[in-house]
Design a protein around this motif. Sequence first.
Motif, short mmCIF file in Angstrom:
data_model
loop_
_atom_site.label_atom_id
_atom_site.label_comp_id
_atom_site.label_asym_id
_atom_site.label_seq_id
_atom_site.Cartn_x
_atom_site.Cartn_y
_atom_site.Cartn_z
N SER A 147 0.94 -1.20 -0.44
CA SER A 147 -0.14 -0.09 -0.13
C SER A 147 0.98 1.35 0.31
CB SER A 147 -0.74 0.21 1.55
OG SER A 147 -0.30 0.30 2.06
N ASP A 149 1.46 3.68 1.95
CA ASP A 149 1.44 3.16 3.23
C ASP A 149 3.14 2.15 3.84
OD1 ASP A 149 0.68 4.69 6.94
OD2 ASP A 149 1.74 2.27 6.32
N GLU A 150 2.61 1.61 3.28
CA GLU A 150 4.22 1.22 3.65
C GLU A 150 4.66 0.80 2.14
OE1 GLU A 150 1.87 -3.30 4.38
OE2 GLU A 150 1.71 -2.42 2.37
N TYR A 152 5.66 4.40 0.97
CA TYR A 152 6.48 5.60 1.96
C TYR A 152 7.51 4.71 3.41
CZ TYR A 152 7.08 9.36 4.56
OH TYR A 152 7.37 10.43 5.36
N HIS A 153 6.80 4.01 3.99
CA HIS A 153 7.75 3.78 5.30
C HIS A 153 8.88 3.18 5.33
CE1 HIS A 153 5.22 6.11 8.41
NE2 HIS A 153 4.02 5.51 7.85
N THR A 181 -1.88 12.77 -0.61
CA THR A 181 -1.93 11.51 0.57
C THR A 181 -0.67 10.88 1.15
OG1 THR A 181 -2.97 10.44 -1.45
CG2 THR A 181 -1.66 9.19 -0.06
N LEU A 185 0.02 9.80 5.42
CA LEU A 185 1.38 9.07 5.04
C LEU A 185 2.14 9.63 6.14
CD1 LEU A 185 1.39 7.43 2.20
CD2 LEU A 185 -0.59 7.03 4.24
#
Lengths: 188, 188
Positions: A147, A149-150, A152-153, A181, A185
């Motif tokens: 995703s 989010d994943e 980005y991290h 977005t 995040l």
Amino acid sequence: MEQLLRHQIEKIVQLTDDEFHLVLSYFSFRTYKKHQYVVQAGDMAPNDHFVVKGLLKSFYIDDDGKTHILQFAMEDWWISDPQAFHNRTPATLHVDCIEDTDVYYISIDSREQLCAELQKMEYFFLKKTAAGYIALQRRILSLLSQSADERYHQFAQLYPTLLQRLPKALIASYLGVSRETLSRLAAG
Amino acid sequence: MEQLLRHQIEKIVQLTDDEFHLVLSYFSFRTYKKHQYVVQAGDMAPNDHFVVKGLLKSFYIDDDGKTHILQFAMEDWWISDPQAFHNRTPATLHVDCIEDTDVYYISIDSREQLCAELQKMEYFFLKKTAAGYIALQRRILSLLSQSADERYHQFAQLYPTLLQRLPKALIASYLGVSRETLSRLAAG
DNA sequence: CGCGCGATTGAGTAATTTCAAATCTAGTGG
DNA sequence: CCACTAGATTTGAAATTACTCAATCGCGCG
């Protein structure tokens, strides 16, 4: 400064002083200012660049005028339009400087001459290209399976330095996410 | 059958008959049945495979147990777990056969010996790897910039043969789309 | 004839985008 | 040292896109 390039090569093949000077003789050095273009789409762009200092990006502008970042390059990394470089065709990508930048660069013709003269350099470039291929496969996997989010991290963990030096909007473009977005995040 | 491999190499470097036989001596030949695994995650997988006949896929199984297809390979294409191959590490990908398949394969060690003995083969592998790198960049661009619909239609146009030979569910996994979504796209 | 697999369809849900507006920040000139 | 502006970032709300879950369909093969 030359030592950075030498050290980079010697991660893969060992060079005598003479050999390194031979290698270096095929490269040129150049300085760029922030915002300056290194490659523009449409140009012939037969050079590959090794970054000594600074930060660049390569990107594609699609039919809707949106830009998509393919790669960043900071100290010790290489950057080019690979298709234009290897196939001697006009560039389809742009490459520009996010910070003031110093590079060593080499043309495809010089590189092939160098490899003909010093075989182990062909081995070096083969290993380097293979490593790049593997990195791209990893990125594809991340685009397929994770995703926003994943992604980005993972990026933040993998490249903490880039996280500091880059505007968020550029990271968003690299990750394939809108800047809004990404902002949400980064907060969470 | 050998000729397919020879022709593939000679797209990039010319070989005498003797040279080609030398090259061939470093390869092995093997047959696989549909559904058979060529590489399993965890295995040491030091081989790169040139497909003479058949169809394979390489894929990753993520933490949620979902599979993501990295590559298909039909006649005249190469397939491996590149990371396992180049770094001599255990495989993280699986490679299996979608149809009965014949391949020539070569280990990383053999390949390096071959290149040491016949320099132009190193040039061949360098060019081949660079072409692969460029193809992956294009795929990343497509994942970054195109909708599921655009990706599907581009795939259909680019690989009409694969469209015929592959179950739709596998194409969906390659494109990073659910099979239901792909089904709706293919209809419209 | 009926099983089993691949493909399709429908409905509800989750993730992400888009558009618009507000807020923050660093660098510049006075 | 301060005011000001351009660019970067954040926030909000509505609209889209694609996903998930579930049910159904179609068809080749034993």
